[in-house]
Scaffold this active site. Structure first.
Site, PDB file in Angstrom:
ATOM      1  NE  ARG A  22      -4.416   1.130 -42.541  1.00 20.04           N
ATOM      2  CZ  ARG A  22      -5.656   1.133 -42.028  1.00 20.04           C
ATOM      3  NH1 ARG A  22      -6.443   2.173 -42.217  1.00 20.04           N
ATOM      4  NH2 ARG A  22      -6.078   0.103 -41.308  1.00 20.04           N
ATOM      5  CD  GLN A  82      -6.327 -13.354 -37.613  1.00 19.42           C
ATOM      6  OE1 GLN A  82      -5.722 -12.375 -37.158  1.00 19.42           O
ATOM      7  NE2 GLN A  82      -7.408 -13.238 -38.352  1.00 19.42           N
ATOM      8  N   GLY A  87      -9.078 -11.059 -41.142  1.00 19.04           N
ATOM      9  CA  GLY A  87     -10.069 -10.101 -40.675  1.00 19.04           C
ATOM     10  C   GLY A  87     -10.306 -10.209 -39.182  1.00 19.04           C
ATOM     11  CB  THR A  88     -11.758  -7.732 -36.793  1.00 24.85           C
ATOM     12  OG1 THR A  88     -12.847  -7.414 -37.673  1.00 24.85           O
ATOM     13  CG2 THR A  88     -10.711  -6.644 -36.912  1.00 24.85           C
ATOM     14  N   GLY A 111      -5.471  -3.953 -30.074  1.00 20.43           N
ATOM     15  CA  GLY A 111      -4.155  -3.552 -29.579  1.00 20.43           C
ATOM     16  C   GLY A 111      -3.749  -2.166 -30.023  1.00 20.43           C
ATOM     17  CG  ASN A 236      -5.669   2.382 -38.458  1.00 19.15           C
ATOM     18  OD1 ASN A 236      -5.630   1.242 -38.000  1.00 19.15           O
ATOM     19  ND2 ASN A 236      -6.728   3.155 -38.353  1.00 19.15           N
ATOM     20  CG  ASN A 394      38.118   6.767 -18.035  1.00 19.32           C
ATOM     21  OD1 ASN A 394      38.506   7.437 -18.985  1.00 19.32           O
ATOM     22  ND2 ASN A 394      36.945   6.176 -18.011  1.00 19.32           N
TER      23      ASN A 394
HETATM   24  C1  UD1 Z   1     -11.711  -1.824 -37.324  1.00 15.99           C
HETATM   25  C2  UD1 Z   1     -13.213  -2.017 -37.478  1.00 15.99           C
HETATM   26  C3  UD1 Z   1     -13.862  -0.644 -37.697  1.00 15.99           C
HETATM   27  C4  UD1 Z   1     -13.519   0.266 -36.528  1.00 15.99           C
HETATM   28  C5  UD1 Z   1     -11.998   0.343 -36.311  1.00 15.99           C
HETATM   29  C6  UD1 Z   1     -11.731   1.050 -35.017  1.00 15.99           C
HETATM   30  C7  UD1 Z   1     -13.547  -4.199 -38.522  1.00 15.99           C
HETATM   31  C8  UD1 Z   1     -13.873  -4.921 -39.776  1.00 15.99           C
HETATM   32  N1  UD1 Z   1     -13.474  -2.866 -38.606  1.00 15.99           N
HETATM   33  O1  UD1 Z   1     -11.224  -1.293 -38.550  1.00 15.99           O
HETATM   34  O2  UD1 Z   1     -15.273  -0.795 -37.783  1.00 15.99           O
HETATM   35  O3  UD1 Z   1     -14.027   1.556 -36.785  1.00 15.99           O
HETATM   36  O4  UD1 Z   1     -11.439  -0.980 -36.216  1.00 15.99           O
HETATM   37  O5  UD1 Z   1     -10.370   1.275 -34.818  1.00 15.99           O
HETATM   38  O6  UD1 Z   1     -13.376  -4.807 -37.500  1.00 15.99           O
HETATM   39  N2  UD1 Z   1      -6.576  -7.604 -36.583  1.00 15.99           N
HETATM   40  C9  UD1 Z   1      -6.265  -8.928 -36.381  1.00 15.99           C
HETATM   41  N3  UD1 Z   1      -6.407  -9.795 -37.390  1.00 15.99           N
HETATM   42  C10 UD1 Z   1      -6.887  -9.439 -38.601  1.00 15.99           C
HETATM   43  C11 UD1 Z   1      -7.219  -8.088 -38.813  1.00 15.99           C
HETATM   44  C12 UD1 Z   1      -7.063  -7.188 -37.776  1.00 15.99           C
HETATM   45  O7  UD1 Z   1      -5.823  -9.302 -35.299  1.00 15.99           O
HETATM   46  O8  UD1 Z   1      -7.013 -10.322 -39.463  1.00 15.99           O
HETATM   47  C13 UD1 Z   1      -6.394  -6.665 -35.475  1.00 15.99           C
HETATM   48  C14 UD1 Z   1      -5.394  -5.572 -35.797  1.00 15.99           C
HETATM   49  O9  UD1 Z   1      -4.092  -5.946 -35.395  1.00 15.99           O
HETATM   50  C15 UD1 Z   1      -5.928  -4.400 -34.975  1.00 15.99           C
HETATM   51  C16 UD1 Z   1      -7.423  -4.660 -34.904  1.00 15.99           C
HETATM   52  O10 UD1 Z   1      -7.603  -6.021 -35.230  1.00 15.99           O
HETATM   53  O11 UD1 Z   1      -5.389  -4.386 -33.673  1.00 15.99           O
HETATM   54  C17 UD1 Z   1      -8.196  -3.792 -35.871  1.00 15.99           C
HETATM   55  O12 UD1 Z   1      -7.745  -4.070 -37.195  1.00 15.99           O
HETATM   56  P1  UD1 Z   1      -7.565  -2.942 -38.276  1.00 15.99           P
HETATM   57  O13 UD1 Z   1      -7.123  -3.559 -39.529  1.00 15.99           O
HETATM   58  O14 UD1 Z   1      -6.789  -1.824 -37.722  1.00 15.99           O
HETATM   59  O15 UD1 Z   1      -9.096  -2.518 -38.453  1.00 15.99           O
HETATM   60  P2  UD1 Z   1      -9.651  -1.135 -38.914  1.00 15.99           P
HETATM   61  O16 UD1 Z   1      -9.549  -1.048 -40.391  1.00 15.99           O
HETATM   62  O17 UD1 Z   1      -9.048  -0.050 -38.121  1.00 15.99           O
HETATM   63 CA    CA Z   2      -7.385   0.076 -36.592  1.00 19.91          CA
END
Ligand code: UD1
Ligand code: CA
Length: 485
Positions: A22, A82, A87-88, A111, A236, A394
């Site tokens: 985004r 990764q 996903g997180t 981060g 984001n 200069n």
């Molecule tokens: C995530 C949470 C959401 C929370 C929000 C808060 C999950 C599924 N959702 O959503 O509940 O309200 O953060 O800000 O966790 N990242 C990775 N690897 C991945 C995906 C993400 O390292 O495969 C890292 C991203 O770089 C980022 C963080 O995890 O720093 C959060 O990821 P992001 O995609 O921004 O999650 P949100 O949709 O914001």
């Molecule tokens: Ca986020």
């Protein structure tokens, strides 16, 4: 895990591998700056405040950039890769894999949550310990929860987190959101991640599902509600980046105002996190202080001034100026409309005035370069005065050379000093001179054509013009006056 354990946390995992789609940027999301430094650097600082046994940053998307940045700002942190942004949950799995066997508490942060402080992380860890939880997450209440995971509570207890895209209409009404900051018991976290599935709207492994998992094992799950909700907000897209940048700036300014700095208009004043200000400094509207800038007591900066890595002495005034890597002495005056380039050093009570550009120039105590001058590669002695429109030439097209103007010397307006050249102490340079060779102490240097006045030229060469008419009238008047005397 013992609830009385007050030791260090075993690890902090900072997730920073996501694609940051985004942001629509060639720069990794976590490298975008707020108040002069990267989003990721704030996350590393907050995590470091916990003094964890291990600190790991999970990188993936644009990992070379992120790794290079970490090598620069925090070479002590471990990085884990990764491979795919699955996903997180998968991000944390990758982070843990880099650490090997681990027991105790694992703190997980993102981060992209730049306002979060180390103190808040400590509060979360303390709550986790005091409540004897297996998982504790940070939540907050926001006006517009769109995009965040919602906290579903049952009988007041956190039951699970549901992501925006998986939430029912009712769940979307919930305004308590997941900040994405957690403390887990390491074993629960490992087991919870192993049990994750991609059966959700995004087809990802959600770390958030570990919360329901922990509950299903009859572990205690706690939710600490943060009242300062901005600390929990993530970046984001660039709209959120601007919002949180402005908020961080407000917090930095607030801190300085409490320390005794006057900020006339906080909305248009920007001060980097790295800047140092003394009490009784005044910042006028449109001022931006960046990098390693420091301002001593009593100085007034602005309006409309940008200082990057500049040291400003006490009681100096810097008005409508752009300066980089410069030193401005105590009581000195700069501006309006001055451009100070790297290597400018202005002495105590010196002056760099309107439409003056300086570079690699040491201008001594009490010396003045007040108007319309280029002063590059120069030493200007104490108390010297450089007349309006003087150019320090200069550059000969190949080499840059140095010019010295000695103490107390006076360079007349519209002079050109062709470097390399030495003008000694106590010299006068006549206005309009082009100086190409050395001038000794006490000498007057005149280097310009002799003036000739040719009588009657206008009448002969420009008859019938307005100028000729004015000349004739003036001459008649002069003759008349002579007659009357
Ligand atoms: C995530 C949470 C959401 C929370 C929000 C808060 C999950 C599924 N959702 O959503 O509940 O309200 O953060 O800000 O966790 N990242 C990775 N690897 C991945 C995906 C993400 O390292 O495969 C890292 C991203 O770089 C980022 C963080 O995890 O720093 C959060 O990821 P992001 O995609 O921004 O999650 P949100 O949709 O914001
Ligand atoms: Ca986020």
């Amino acid at each position: 895990m013992s609830t009385t354990d007050q030791g260090r946390v075993a690890a902090v995992v900072i997730m920073a591998a996501g694609a940051g789609t985004r942001m629509k940027s060639a720069t990794a999301k976590v490298l975008h700056p707020l108040a002069g430094r990267s989003m990721l650097s704030y996350a590393v600082d907050a995590a470091s405040a916990l003094e964890p046994e291990h600190l790991v940053v999970v990188i993936g998307h644009q990992r070379e950039q992120v790794q290079a940045h970490l090598d620069e700002i925090a070479p002590q942190v471990i990085t884990a890769v990764q491979e795919q942004p699955r996903g997180t949950g998968d991000a944390v799995r990758s982070g843990l894999a880099a650490l090997g066997e681990l027991t105790g508490e694992v703190v997980v942060t993102s981060g992209d949550v730049p306002l979060l402080t180390g103190e808040t992380l400590w509060e979360l860890v303390r709550a986790h310990r005091a409540e004897g939880n297996t998982a504790t997450l940070l939540t907050t209440i926001v006006d517009d929860p769109t995009g965040y995971g919602r906290i579903v509570r049952e009988a007041g207890e956190v039951a699970r987190i549901v992501e925006q895209r998986d939430a029912s209409d009712d769940e979307r009404q919930i305004t308590e959101i997941n900040a994405g900051i957690y403390v887990f018991d390491a074993e629960t976290l490992r087991a919870g991640i192993a049990a994750l599935s991609t059966d959700n709207a995004q087809g990802e492994l959600y770390l958030t599902d570990v919360i329901a998992f922990a509950r299903s094992r009859a572990g205690r799950v706690g939710g600490t509600v943060l009242t300062d909700s901005l600390q929990a907000e993530g970046v984001n897209d660039r709209v959120q980046l601007a919002t949180l940048s402005a908020e961080l700036n407000r917090r930095i300014l607030r801190r300085w105002m409490i320390e005794g700095v006057t900020v006339l208009d906080p909305a248009t004043t920007w001060v980097h996190d790295s800047v140092d200000l003394a009490a009784d400094v005044t910042l006028l509207p449109g001022t931006s202080l960046e990098g390693a800038t420091s301002v001593a007591t009593g100085a007034v900066i602005g309006p409309d001034t940008t200082l990057i890595d500049v040291e400003v002495g006490a009681s100096a005034h810097v008005v409508r100026t752009h300066a980089t890597l410069a030193v401005i002495g105590e009581g000195a005056e700069v501006g309006p409309f001055s451009y100070l380039r790297p290597g400018t050093q202005l002495g105590v009570k010196g002056k760099i005035g309107a439409f003056v550009e300086t570079k690699n120039a040491e201008i001594g105590d009490g010396a003045k370069v007040p108007h319309l001058t280029y002063c590059g590669d120069a030493t200007v002695g104490e108390g010297a005065n450089i007349g309006a429109g003087t150019i320090f030439a200069n550059y000969d097209g190949v080499h840059k050379s140095h010019t010295t103007v000695g103490k107390g010397s006076f360079v007349g307006s519209d002079s050109v000093l062709v470097a390399p050249v030495e003008i000694a102490d106590g010299v006068y340079v006549a206005a309009g001179s082009t100086i190409t060779s050395a001038v000794g102490p006490g000498e007057l240097a005149v280097a310009r054509g002799q003036q000739r006045n040719i009588r009657g030229w206008v009448a002969r060469k420009r008859p019938g013009t307005r100028t000729a008419a004015a000349a004739e009238a003036a001459l008649e008047q002069a003759t008349g006056q002579e007659r009357d005397q």
